[in-house]
Scaffold this motif. Structure first.
Motif, mmCIF file in Angstrom:
data_model
loop_
_atom_site.group_PDB
_atom_site.id
_atom_site.type_symbol
_atom_site.label_atom_id
_atom_site.label_comp_id
_atom_site.label_asym_id
_atom_site.label_seq_id
_atom_site.Cartn_x
_atom_site.Cartn_y
_atom_site.Cartn_z
ATOM 1 N N LEU A 134 0.818 -1.211 0.000
ATOM 2 C CA LEU A 134 0.000 0.000 0.000
ATOM 3 C C LEU A 134 0.852 1.261 0.000
ATOM 4 O O LEU A 134 0.539 2.240 -0.691
ATOM 5 N N ARG A 138 1.361 3.321 -3.552
ATOM 6 C CA ARG A 138 0.875 4.702 -3.635
ATOM 7 C C ARG A 138 1.905 5.580 -4.329
ATOM 8 O O ARG A 138 1.567 6.413 -5.177
ATOM 9 N N MET A 170 -7.456 -2.977 -2.582
ATOM 10 C CA MET A 170 -7.253 -2.002 -1.506
ATOM 11 C C MET A 170 -6.351 -0.871 -1.973
ATOM 12 O O MET A 170 -6.624 0.309 -1.707
ATOM 13 N N GLN A 174 -7.939 2.937 -2.113
ATOM 14 C CA GLN A 174 -7.356 3.921 -1.200
ATOM 15 C C GLN A 174 -6.785 5.128 -1.944
ATOM 16 O O GLN A 174 -6.627 6.203 -1.365
ATOM 17 N N ASN A 175 -6.482 4.935 -3.233
ATOM 18 C CA ASN A 175 -5.888 6.018 -4.014
ATOM 19 C C ASN A 175 -6.794 6.498 -5.140
ATOM 20 O O ASN A 175 -6.382 7.328 -5.952
#
Length: 242
Positions: A134, A138, A170, A174-175
């Motif tokens: 993660l 990112r 995920m 999340q982004n």
């Protein structure tokens, strides 16, 4: 085609595969000082040689359906073979593979992988590995790159698919990043843990872009898995009798 003929052709491919890596060996120390886009072009040249050498020696061809758009996001694909890891850089500009850390220790091959700045994880690390995906994912998405994740976690035999782990979904949700699903039957030609490569045309199918803004990871993951399963159901292995 007899088993002996297949084995001889596969051996010829293996020899050329490793010789090509040795040819690239003196180039690698120089490549590390180049800008990333130039690194990708040089490293991609070896991928091109590898899959075309496989085509010439073993008769493994391919057909590509769909395209990966410019920009960045998350690619989620099923994992059957080494072939798709060689082929993806030819259809995706500068992909970032999420891979097991041990691969970076493979002489020459692993050194080339490291130059492409993959996300190398310890699969036994559990939640720490997910945090690494993660966090580093990112950063790569912010650079406009496509992060490639094989959610099954390991190569599977044709006709079988493991439940998708949610890490890729995920990272995307999340982004607010796009997801592109990919399905293929490369394991029919180059089986996992198999030496013999069988002549056939691999179907490499790139799915429609899935937008993730405002959606949950479980929902996106389920959509991607359902799409990949549906595509694989249309890709049986061809008759491979001798």
């Amino acid at each position: 085609m007899s088993t002996i003929t297949l084995a001889l052709r596969s051996a010829l491919f293996a020899v050329g595969f490793w010789v090509s890596l040795l040819i690239y060996l003196p180039i690698l120390p120089v490549v590390q000082f180049l800008p990333m886009h130039q690194r990708f072009l040089i490293l991609r040249g070896w991928n091109w040689m590898a899959v075309h050498w496989l085509r010439l020696t073993c008769g493994v061809r391919w057909t590509v359906e769909g395209t990966v758009p410019e920009g960045g996001g998350v690619i989620i694909a099923n994992h059957q073979s080494t072939w798709e890891t060689l082929f993806l850089p030819l259809v995706v500009r500068g992909p970032v593979f999420v891979l097991k850390r041990e691969l970076l220790r493979v002489p020459v091959f692993g050194w080339g992988l490291a130059l492409a700045r993959p996300i190398a994880i310890d699969r036994a690390a559990g939640r720490d590995a997910l945090k690494q995906i993660l966090s580093q994912g990112r950063e790569r998405i912010a650079e406009g790159r496509w992060v490639v994740i094989f959610p099954e976690g390991t190569r599977t035999a044709p006709g079988r698919i493991e439940k998708f782990k949610p890490g890729g979904a995920m990272l995307a949700t999340q982004n607010g990043a796009r997801v592109v699903p990919i399905a293929h039957n490369a394991g029919c030609a180059w089986p996992r843990k198999g030496f013999i490569k069988r002549p056939m045309t691999i179907t490499f199918r790139i799915g429609p872009v899935i937008e993730t803004e405002g959606r949950g990871a479980s929902e996106v993951n389920a959509e991607v898995e359902a799409w990949v399963r549906a595509q694989l159901a249309t890709m049986p292995c061809p008759d491979q009798g001798a």
